[in-house]
Design a protein around this motif. Structure first.
Motif, mmCIF file in Angstrom:
data_model
loop_
_atom_site.group_PDB
_atom_site.id
_atom_site.type_symbol
_atom_site.label_atom_id
_atom_site.label_comp_id
_atom_site.label_asym_id
_atom_site.label_seq_id
_atom_site.Cartn_x
_atom_site.Cartn_y
_atom_site.Cartn_z
ATOM 1 N N SER A 185 0.828 -1.208 0.000
ATOM 2 C CA SER A 185 0.000 0.000 0.000
ATOM 3 C C SER A 185 0.861 1.257 0.000
ATOM 4 C CB SER A 185 -0.930 0.003 1.216
ATOM 5 O OG SER A 185 -0.188 -0.082 2.421
ATOM 6 N N GLU A 186 1.988 1.214 0.713
ATOM 7 C CA GLU A 186 2.901 2.359 0.740
ATOM 8 C C GLU A 186 3.558 2.554 -0.620
ATOM 9 O OE1 GLU A 186 4.237 1.893 5.445
ATOM 10 O OE2 GLU A 186 5.480 1.051 3.843
ATOM 11 N N ALA A 187 3.924 1.458 -1.255
ATOM 12 C CA ALA A 187 4.576 1.546 -2.562
ATOM 13 C C ALA A 187 3.639 2.136 -3.610
ATOM 14 C CB ALA A 187 5.056 0.161 -3.000
ATOM 15 N N LEU A 188 2.404 1.656 -3.641
ATOM 16 C CA LEU A 188 1.470 2.128 -4.663
ATOM 17 C C LEU A 188 1.028 3.565 -4.432
ATOM 18 C CD1 LEU A 188 -0.776 -1.009 -5.321
ATOM 19 C CD2 LEU A 188 1.414 -0.343 -6.348
ATOM 20 N N ALA A 189 1.211 4.069 -3.207
ATOM 21 C CA ALA A 189 0.838 5.452 -2.911
ATOM 22 C C ALA A 189 1.959 6.438 -3.253
ATOM 23 C CB ALA A 189 0.466 5.594 -1.442
ATOM 24 N N ARG A 243 1.502 2.194 -25.348
ATOM 25 C CA ARG A 243 0.481 2.386 -24.312
ATOM 26 C C ARG A 243 0.938 3.433 -23.310
ATOM 27 N NH1 ARG A 243 0.270 -3.353 -21.819
ATOM 28 N NH2 ARG A 243 2.501 -2.976 -22.064
ATOM 29 N N ARG A 244 -0.046 4.161 -22.759
ATOM 30 C CA ARG A 244 0.276 5.065 -21.663
ATOM 31 C C ARG A 244 0.608 4.222 -20.453
ATOM 32 N NH1 ARG A 244 0.327 10.252 -20.522
ATOM 33 N NH2 ARG A 244 0.061 10.899 -18.358
ATOM 34 N N THR A 245 1.576 4.644 -19.676
ATOM 35 C CA THR A 245 2.089 3.760 -18.633
ATOM 36 C C THR A 245 1.525 4.059 -17.258
ATOM 37 O OG1 THR A 245 3.971 5.248 -18.415
ATOM 38 C CG2 THR A 245 4.228 3.335 -19.860
ATOM 39 N N THR A 246 1.698 5.264 -16.759
ATOM 40 C CA THR A 246 1.369 5.519 -15.363
ATOM 41 C C THR A 246 0.816 6.926 -15.189
ATOM 42 O OG1 THR A 246 2.286 5.499 -13.104
ATOM 43 C CG2 THR A 246 3.693 6.350 -14.832
ATOM 44 N N PRO A 247 -0.060 7.169 -14.208
ATOM 45 C CA PRO A 247 -0.544 8.527 -13.980
ATOM 46 C C PRO A 247 0.616 9.477 -13.732
ATOM 47 C CG PRO A 247 -1.815 6.940 -12.724
ATOM 48 C CD PRO A 247 -0.645 6.196 -13.286
ATOM 49 N N ARG A 248 0.409 10.735 -14.026
ATOM 50 C CA ARG A 248 1.510 11.692 -13.940
ATOM 51 C C ARG A 248 1.998 11.888 -12.515
ATOM 52 N NH1 ARG A 248 2.546 14.626 -18.381
ATOM 53 N NH2 ARG A 248 3.475 16.291 -17.142
ATOM 54 N N ASP A 249 1.120 11.746 -11.516
ATOM 55 C CA ASP A 249 1.544 12.014 -10.153
ATOM 56 C C ASP A 249 2.047 10.773 -9.433
ATOM 57 O OD1 ASP A 249 -0.978 10.961 -10.241
ATOM 58 O OD2 ASP A 249 -1.744 12.104 -8.535
ATOM 59 N N HIS A 250 1.485 9.602 -9.734
ATOM 60 C CA HIS A 250 1.874 8.389 -9.035
ATOM 61 C C HIS A 250 3.002 7.645 -9.765
ATOM 62 C CE1 HIS A 250 -1.766 9.061 -6.689
ATOM 63 N NE2 HIS A 250 -1.289 8.184 -5.822
ATOM 64 N N PHE A 252 3.627 4.282 -9.707
ATOM 65 C CA PHE A 252 3.237 3.007 -10.308
ATOM 66 C C PHE A 252 1.902 3.120 -11.036
ATOM 67 C CE2 PHE A 252 6.116 1.686 -6.881
ATOM 68 C CZ PHE A 252 6.998 0.903 -7.611
ATOM 69 N N ARG A 253 1.757 2.332 -12.074
ATOM 70 C CA ARG A 253 0.520 2.356 -12.853
ATOM 71 C C ARG A 253 -0.559 1.488 -12.214
ATOM 72 N NH1 ARG A 253 2.262 -1.354 -18.093
ATOM 73 N NH2 ARG A 253 2.511 -3.326 -16.976
ATOM 74 N N TYR A 254 -0.182 0.621 -11.264
ATOM 75 C CA TYR A 254 -1.152 -0.276 -10.662
ATOM 76 C C TYR A 254 -2.119 0.499 -9.768
ATOM 77 C CZ TYR A 254 2.714 -3.366 -11.919
ATOM 78 O OH TYR A 254 3.720 -4.007 -12.586
ATOM 79 N N ALA A 255 -3.410 0.290 -9.998
ATOM 80 C CA ALA A 255 -4.419 1.032 -9.247
ATOM 81 C C ALA A 255 -4.696 0.422 -7.884
ATOM 82 C CB ALA A 255 -5.719 1.101 -10.051
ATOM 83 N N SER A 256 -4.357 -0.853 -7.700
ATOM 84 C CA SER A 256 -4.662 -1.524 -6.444
ATOM 85 C C SER A 256 -3.665 -2.647 -6.218
ATOM 86 C CB SER A 256 -6.079 -2.106 -6.473
ATOM 87 O OG SER A 256 -6.136 -3.193 -7.398
ATOM 88 N N PRO A 257 -3.531 -3.121 -4.973
ATOM 89 C CA PRO A 257 -2.663 -4.276 -4.705
ATOM 90 C C PRO A 257 -3.062 -5.502 -5.520
ATOM 91 C CG PRO A 257 -3.186 -3.166 -2.650
ATOM 92 C CD PRO A 257 -4.043 -2.527 -3.710
#
Length: 330
Positions: A185-189, A243-250, A252-257
Protein backbone atom coordinates in the motif's frame (compact mmCIF):
# COMPACT_ATOMS: atom_id res chain seq x y z
CA UNK A 1 -29.65 -1.74 -18.30
CA UNK A 2 -30.23 -1.97 -14.54
CA UNK A 3 -29.01 1.01 -12.53
CA UNK A 4 -27.52 0.33 -9.09
CA UNK A 5 -28.34 2.82 -6.34
CA UNK A 6 -25.57 5.21 -5.41
CA UNK A 7 -23.85 3.94 -2.27
CA UNK A 8 -21.89 7.05 -1.43
CA UNK A 9 -18.66 7.24 0.57
CA UNK A 10 -18.15 5.67 3.98
CA UNK A 11 -19.37 8.70 5.86
CA UNK A 12 -22.53 8.83 3.76
CA UNK A 13 -23.12 5.12 4.31
CA UNK A 14 -22.57 5.47 8.06
CA UNK A 15 -25.03 8.39 8.15
CA UNK A 16 -27.88 6.03 7.25
CA UNK A 17 -27.47 4.59 10.77
CA UNK A 18 -26.06 7.49 12.77
CA UNK A 19 -28.80 9.88 11.66
CA UNK A 20 -31.51 7.68 13.21
CA UNK A 21 -33.09 8.44 16.54
CA UNK A 22 -32.18 6.09 19.38
CA UNK A 23 -35.43 4.13 19.24
CA UNK A 24 -35.37 3.70 15.47
CA UNK A 25 -31.67 2.79 15.52
CA UNK A 26 -32.36 0.13 18.14
CA UNK A 27 -35.39 -1.20 16.27
CA UNK A 28 -33.56 -1.59 12.98
CA UNK A 29 -30.54 -3.23 14.63
CA UNK A 30 -32.74 -5.65 16.57
CA UNK A 31 -34.63 -6.56 13.40
CA UNK A 32 -31.40 -7.08 11.44
CA UNK A 33 -29.96 -9.29 14.18
CA UNK A 34 -33.17 -11.31 14.57
CA UNK A 35 -33.36 -11.88 10.83
CA UNK A 36 -29.61 -12.36 10.49
CA UNK A 37 -29.73 -9.76 7.72
CA UNK A 38 -26.11 -9.95 6.59
CA UNK A 39 -26.01 -6.77 4.49
CA UNK A 40 -27.66 -4.68 7.22
CA UNK A 41 -25.38 -6.03 9.97
CA UNK A 42 -22.29 -5.44 7.84
CA UNK A 43 -23.50 -1.89 7.18
CA UNK A 44 -24.11 -1.36 10.90
CA UNK A 45 -20.61 -2.62 11.75
CA UNK A 46 -19.01 -0.33 9.19
CA UNK A 47 -21.03 2.61 10.53
CA UNK A 48 -19.79 1.81 14.03
CA UNK A 49 -16.18 1.68 12.79
CA UNK A 50 -16.61 5.05 11.11
CA UNK A 51 -18.05 6.77 14.21
CA UNK A 52 -16.66 4.85 17.17
CA UNK A 53 -13.67 2.85 15.96
CA UNK A 54 -10.20 3.68 17.25
CA UNK A 55 -9.35 5.46 13.98
CA UNK A 56 -12.89 6.50 13.08
CA UNK A 57 -13.29 7.65 9.49
CA UNK A 58 -9.53 7.18 9.01
CA UNK A 59 -9.75 3.42 9.56
CA UNK A 60 -7.81 1.90 6.68
CA UNK A 61 -9.81 0.38 3.80
CA UNK A 62 -7.99 -2.90 4.31
CA UNK A 63 -9.14 -3.06 7.93
CA UNK A 64 -12.71 -2.26 6.93
CA UNK A 65 -12.67 -4.97 4.27
CA UNK A 66 -11.12 -7.52 6.64
CA UNK A 67 -13.81 -6.82 9.24
CA UNK A 68 -16.52 -6.93 6.58
CA UNK A 69 -15.40 -10.39 5.50
CA UNK A 70 -15.06 -11.53 9.11
CA UNK A 71 -18.57 -10.38 10.00
CA UNK A 72 -20.00 -12.19 6.97
CA UNK A 73 -18.21 -15.38 7.94
CA UNK A 74 -19.39 -15.22 11.54
CA UNK A 75 -22.98 -14.62 10.43
CA UNK A 76 -22.76 -17.61 8.11
CA UNK A 77 -21.67 -19.73 11.07
CA UNK A 78 -24.37 -18.22 13.31
CA UNK A 79 -27.02 -19.03 10.73
CA UNK A 80 -25.89 -22.63 10.28
CA UNK A 81 -25.63 -23.19 14.05
CA UNK A 82 -28.87 -21.34 14.89
CA UNK A 83 -27.05 -18.90 17.19
CA UNK A 84 -29.31 -16.26 18.73
CA UNK A 85 -27.31 -13.10 18.00
CA UNK A 86 -29.09 -10.95 20.59
CA UNK A 87 -28.95 -13.60 23.34
CA UNK A 88 -25.99 -15.85 22.52
CA UNK A 89 -25.36 -18.90 24.69
CA UNK A 90 -22.39 -19.11 27.05
CA UNK A 91 -20.56 -21.50 24.76
CA UNK A 92 -21.47 -20.04 21.37
CA UNK A 93 -18.35 -17.88 21.10
CA UNK A 94 -15.94 -20.63 22.15
CA UNK A 95 -17.77 -22.96 19.77
CA UNK A 96 -17.03 -20.58 16.90
CA UNK A 97 -13.34 -20.55 17.83
CA UNK A 98 -13.28 -24.36 18.03
CA UNK A 99 -15.03 -24.59 14.66
CA UNK A 100 -12.43 -22.39 12.96
CA UNK A 101 -9.51 -24.28 14.49
CA UNK A 102 -11.09 -27.60 13.47
CA UNK A 103 -11.29 -26.45 9.85
CA UNK A 104 -7.54 -25.80 9.87
CA UNK A 105 -7.49 -22.04 10.33
CA UNK A 106 -4.33 -20.85 12.08
CA UNK A 107 -4.53 -19.06 15.47
CA UNK A 108 -3.58 -15.71 13.91
CA UNK A 109 -6.41 -16.05 11.41
CA UNK A 110 -8.82 -17.04 14.17
CA UNK A 111 -7.77 -13.94 16.12
CA UNK A 112 -8.68 -11.73 13.16
CA UNK A 113 -12.08 -13.38 12.71
CA UNK A 114 -12.84 -13.05 16.43
CA UNK A 115 -11.89 -9.37 16.23
CA UNK A 116 -14.43 -8.91 13.43
CA UNK A 117 -17.18 -10.72 15.38
CA UNK A 118 -16.32 -8.67 18.47
CA UNK A 119 -16.69 -5.51 16.40
CA UNK A 120 -20.13 -6.67 15.27
CA UNK A 121 -21.22 -6.96 18.90
CA UNK A 122 -19.77 -3.54 19.71
CA UNK A 123 -21.91 -2.19 16.88
CA UNK A 124 -25.01 -3.93 18.24
CA UNK A 125 -24.36 -2.49 21.70
CA UNK A 126 -23.75 0.94 20.14
CA UNK A 127 -27.18 0.65 18.54
CA UNK A 128 -28.74 -0.40 21.84
CA UNK A 129 -29.83 -3.76 20.43
CA UNK A 130 -28.15 -5.95 23.05
CA UNK A 131 -25.83 -5.92 26.04
CA UNK A 132 -24.19 -9.20 24.99
CA UNK A 133 -20.40 -9.41 24.76
CA UNK A 134 -19.87 -13.12 24.03
CA UNK A 135 -16.23 -12.93 22.93
CA UNK A 136 -15.03 -11.01 25.99
CA UNK A 137 -13.46 -13.99 27.76
CA UNK A 138 -12.78 -16.25 24.78
CA UNK A 139 -9.28 -17.71 24.69
CA UNK A 140 -7.46 -18.38 21.44
CA UNK A 141 -4.43 -20.72 21.45
CA UNK A 142 -1.14 -19.03 20.69
CA UNK A 143 0.91 -20.16 17.73
CA UNK A 144 4.46 -20.49 19.02
CA UNK A 145 6.00 -20.77 15.57
CA UNK A 146 7.58 -17.43 14.54
CA UNK A 147 5.94 -15.78 11.57
CA UNK A 148 9.18 -15.69 9.62
CA UNK A 149 9.40 -19.48 9.89
CA UNK A 150 5.78 -20.02 8.82
CA UNK A 151 6.02 -17.50 5.99
CA UNK A 152 9.72 -17.08 5.12
CA UNK A 153 11.23 -14.32 2.99
CA UNK A 154 12.07 -14.70 -0.66
CA UNK A 155 15.61 -15.88 -1.22
CA UNK A 156 18.29 -13.96 -3.07
CA UNK A 157 18.12 -16.44 -5.96
CA UNK A 158 14.33 -16.27 -6.18
CA UNK A 159 14.35 -12.48 -6.45
CA UNK A 160 17.17 -12.55 -9.00
CA UNK A 161 15.25 -15.03 -11.17
CA UNK A 162 12.05 -12.96 -11.04
CA UNK A 163 13.91 -9.73 -11.87
CA UNK A 164 15.10 -11.43 -15.06
CA UNK A 165 11.48 -12.00 -16.14
CA UNK A 166 9.65 -8.91 -14.84
CA UNK A 167 8.76 -5.84 -16.88
CA UNK A 168 10.15 -2.43 -15.75
CA UNK A 169 7.15 -1.77 -13.48
CA UNK A 170 7.43 -5.15 -11.81
CA UNK A 171 11.20 -4.86 -11.39
CA UNK A 172 10.95 -1.47 -9.73
CA UNK A 173 8.13 -2.62 -7.45
CA UNK A 174 10.27 -5.57 -6.35
CA UNK A 175 13.15 -3.21 -5.56
CA UNK A 176 10.87 -0.92 -3.53
CA UNK A 177 9.41 -3.79 -1.48
CA UNK A 178 12.50 -5.99 -1.14
CA UNK A 179 15.14 -3.27 -0.61
CA UNK A 180 13.25 -0.33 0.87
CA UNK A 181 10.92 -2.76 2.66
CA UNK A 182 7.77 -0.80 1.83
CA UNK A 183 4.33 -2.31 2.29
CA UNK A 184 2.47 -2.74 -0.99
CA UNK A 185 0.00 0.00 0.00
CA UNK A 186 2.90 2.36 0.74
CA UNK A 187 4.58 1.55 -2.56
CA UNK A 188 1.47 2.13 -4.66
CA UNK A 189 0.84 5.45 -2.91
CA UNK A 190 4.27 6.82 -3.88
CA UNK A 191 4.43 9.99 -5.93
CA UNK A 192 7.42 11.16 -7.92
CA UNK A 193 8.36 13.81 -5.38
CA UNK A 194 8.65 11.08 -2.73
CA UNK A 195 11.66 9.57 -4.50
CA UNK A 196 15.06 11.20 -3.89
CA UNK A 197 17.58 9.01 -5.65
CA UNK A 198 20.32 11.65 -5.30
CA UNK A 199 19.95 11.63 -1.52
CA UNK A 200 19.04 7.92 -1.56
CA UNK A 201 15.80 8.46 0.38
CA UNK A 202 12.12 7.59 0.00
CA UNK A 203 9.49 9.67 1.78
CA UNK A 204 6.61 7.46 2.92
CA UNK A 205 3.88 9.99 3.57
CA UNK A 206 1.27 7.74 5.13
CA UNK A 207 2.40 4.37 6.38
CA UNK A 208 0.53 2.02 8.66
CA UNK A 209 -1.29 3.99 11.34
CA UNK A 210 -0.95 7.08 9.09
CA UNK A 211 2.67 7.51 10.18
CA UNK A 212 5.19 9.13 7.86
CA UNK A 213 8.81 8.03 7.73
CA UNK A 214 11.93 8.43 5.60
CA UNK A 215 13.45 5.21 4.25
CA UNK A 216 17.01 4.82 2.99
CA UNK A 217 17.60 3.50 -0.53
CA UNK A 218 20.14 0.84 -1.37
CA UNK A 219 22.68 1.71 -4.05
CA UNK A 220 20.97 -0.57 -6.57
CA UNK A 221 17.54 0.87 -5.73
CA UNK A 222 18.81 4.41 -6.28
CA UNK A 223 20.20 3.32 -9.65
CA UNK A 224 16.92 1.60 -10.53
CA UNK A 225 15.01 4.74 -9.53
CA UNK A 226 17.05 6.91 -11.91
CA UNK A 227 16.37 4.48 -14.76
CA UNK A 228 12.66 4.16 -13.94
CA UNK A 229 12.24 7.93 -13.63
CA UNK A 230 13.81 8.39 -17.05
CA UNK A 231 11.24 6.03 -18.53
CA UNK A 232 8.02 7.04 -16.81
CA UNK A 233 8.23 10.33 -14.92
CA UNK A 234 6.45 13.37 -16.42
CA UNK A 235 8.69 14.75 -19.12
CA UNK A 236 10.33 11.38 -19.73
CA UNK A 237 9.25 8.56 -22.01
CA UNK A 238 5.47 8.40 -21.57
CA UNK A 239 4.75 5.33 -23.65
CA UNK A 240 5.94 1.78 -23.88
CA UNK A 241 4.69 -0.52 -26.61
CA UNK A 242 2.34 2.27 -27.65
CA UNK A 243 0.48 2.39 -24.31
CA UNK A 244 0.28 5.06 -21.66
CA UNK A 245 2.09 3.76 -18.63
CA UNK A 246 1.37 5.52 -15.36
CA UNK A 247 -0.54 8.53 -13.98
CA UNK A 248 1.51 11.69 -13.94
CA UNK A 249 1.54 12.01 -10.15
CA UNK A 250 1.87 8.39 -9.03
CA UNK A 251 4.99 6.29 -9.52
CA UNK A 252 3.24 3.01 -10.31
CA UNK A 253 0.52 2.36 -12.85
CA UNK A 254 -1.15 -0.28 -10.66
CA UNK A 255 -4.42 1.03 -9.25
CA UNK A 256 -4.66 -1.52 -6.44
CA UNK A 257 -2.66 -4.28 -4.70
CA UNK A 258 -4.81 -6.82 -6.54
CA UNK A 259 -3.74 -5.42 -9.91
CA UNK A 260 -0.10 -5.37 -8.82
CA UNK A 261 -0.41 -8.96 -7.59
CA UNK A 262 -1.85 -10.05 -10.94
CA UNK A 263 1.05 -8.61 -12.92
CA UNK A 264 3.79 -9.71 -10.51
CA UNK A 265 2.40 -13.23 -10.37
CA UNK A 266 2.95 -13.56 -14.12
CA UNK A 267 6.62 -12.64 -13.69
CA UNK A 268 7.00 -15.14 -10.85
CA UNK A 269 5.39 -17.87 -12.95
CA UNK A 270 7.72 -17.14 -15.85
CA UNK A 271 10.67 -17.44 -13.45
CA UNK A 272 9.38 -20.69 -11.98
CA UNK A 273 9.06 -19.12 -8.51
CA UNK A 274 5.93 -19.36 -6.35
CA UNK A 275 4.47 -15.93 -5.69
CA UNK A 276 3.66 -15.70 -1.97
CA UNK A 277 2.58 -12.09 -1.86
CA UNK A 278 4.54 -8.90 -1.18
CA UNK A 279 5.35 -9.43 2.50
CA UNK A 280 8.11 -11.98 1.80
CA UNK A 281 9.88 -9.12 0.01
CA UNK A 282 9.66 -6.99 3.17
CA UNK A 283 10.95 -9.96 5.13
CA UNK A 284 13.87 -10.28 2.73
CA UNK A 285 14.72 -6.64 3.42
CA UNK A 286 14.42 -7.13 7.18
CA UNK A 287 16.45 -10.33 7.34
CA UNK A 288 19.24 -9.11 5.09
CA UNK A 289 19.51 -5.79 6.93
CA UNK A 290 19.53 -7.48 10.34
CA UNK A 291 22.32 -9.82 9.33
CA UNK A 292 24.31 -6.75 8.32
CA UNK A 293 23.61 -4.27 11.14
CA UNK A 294 22.56 -6.74 13.92
CA UNK A 295 20.21 -4.16 15.42
CA UNK A 296 16.49 -4.94 15.62
CA UNK A 297 15.70 -1.31 16.41
CA UNK A 298 17.22 -0.01 13.18
CA UNK A 299 15.53 -2.75 11.15
CA UNK A 300 12.17 -1.96 12.78
CA UNK A 301 12.58 1.71 11.83
CA UNK A 302 13.42 0.75 8.24
CA UNK A 303 10.30 -1.41 7.97
CA UNK A 304 8.05 1.08 9.75
CA UNK A 305 7.28 -1.14 12.76
CA UNK A 306 6.17 0.51 15.96
CA UNK A 307 7.29 -2.47 18.04
CA UNK A 308 10.61 -4.28 17.79
CA UNK A 309 8.75 -7.45 18.76
CA UNK A 310 6.89 -7.31 15.45
CA UNK A 311 10.21 -7.26 13.62
CA UNK A 312 11.72 -9.97 15.79
CA UNK A 313 8.79 -12.39 15.50
CA UNK A 314 7.78 -12.01 11.91
CA UNK A 315 10.21 -10.12 9.71
CA UNK A 316 13.87 -10.74 10.52
CA UNK A 317 16.06 -13.37 12.08
CA UNK A 318 19.74 -13.90 12.62
CA UNK A 319 21.49 -17.02 11.39
CA UNK A 320 21.53 -19.84 13.92
CA UNK A 321 25.33 -19.67 14.08
CA UNK A 322 25.48 -15.88 14.11
CA UNK A 323 27.70 -15.76 17.21
CA UNK A 324 30.40 -18.13 16.00
CA UNK A 325 32.77 -15.33 14.92
CA UNK A 326 32.29 -13.55 18.26
CA UNK A 327 33.14 -16.73 20.14
CA UNK A 328 36.49 -17.28 18.43
CA UNK A 329 39.18 -17.51 21.10
CA UNK A 330 36.88 -18.47 23.97
Amino acid sequence: MTLAPYQGDRLTQAHTWSSLGDDELRRRAVTAAADKDVDSLVSLTRAYLTHEGASGLLTSPRTVEAYTLGVRQFLDYATNQAVNLLRPGRRDASGYVAFMLATGRKPAGVQLKVAAATCLYRALRWAGATDADPFKDVRIPKDRTPGIVKRPPYTEDELADVLDHADPHGKFLLFVTAHAGLRISEALALQWDDLDEAGRRIHVRSGKGRKARVVAMSTSLARATRHYRGLYAPGGAQHMDGRRTTPRDHVFRYASPMTARYHLDKAFQAAGVTFRGFHPGRKYAGTRLLQQVKDFGRVAAHLGHESIDTTRKGYAQLATDDLKDDLVGW
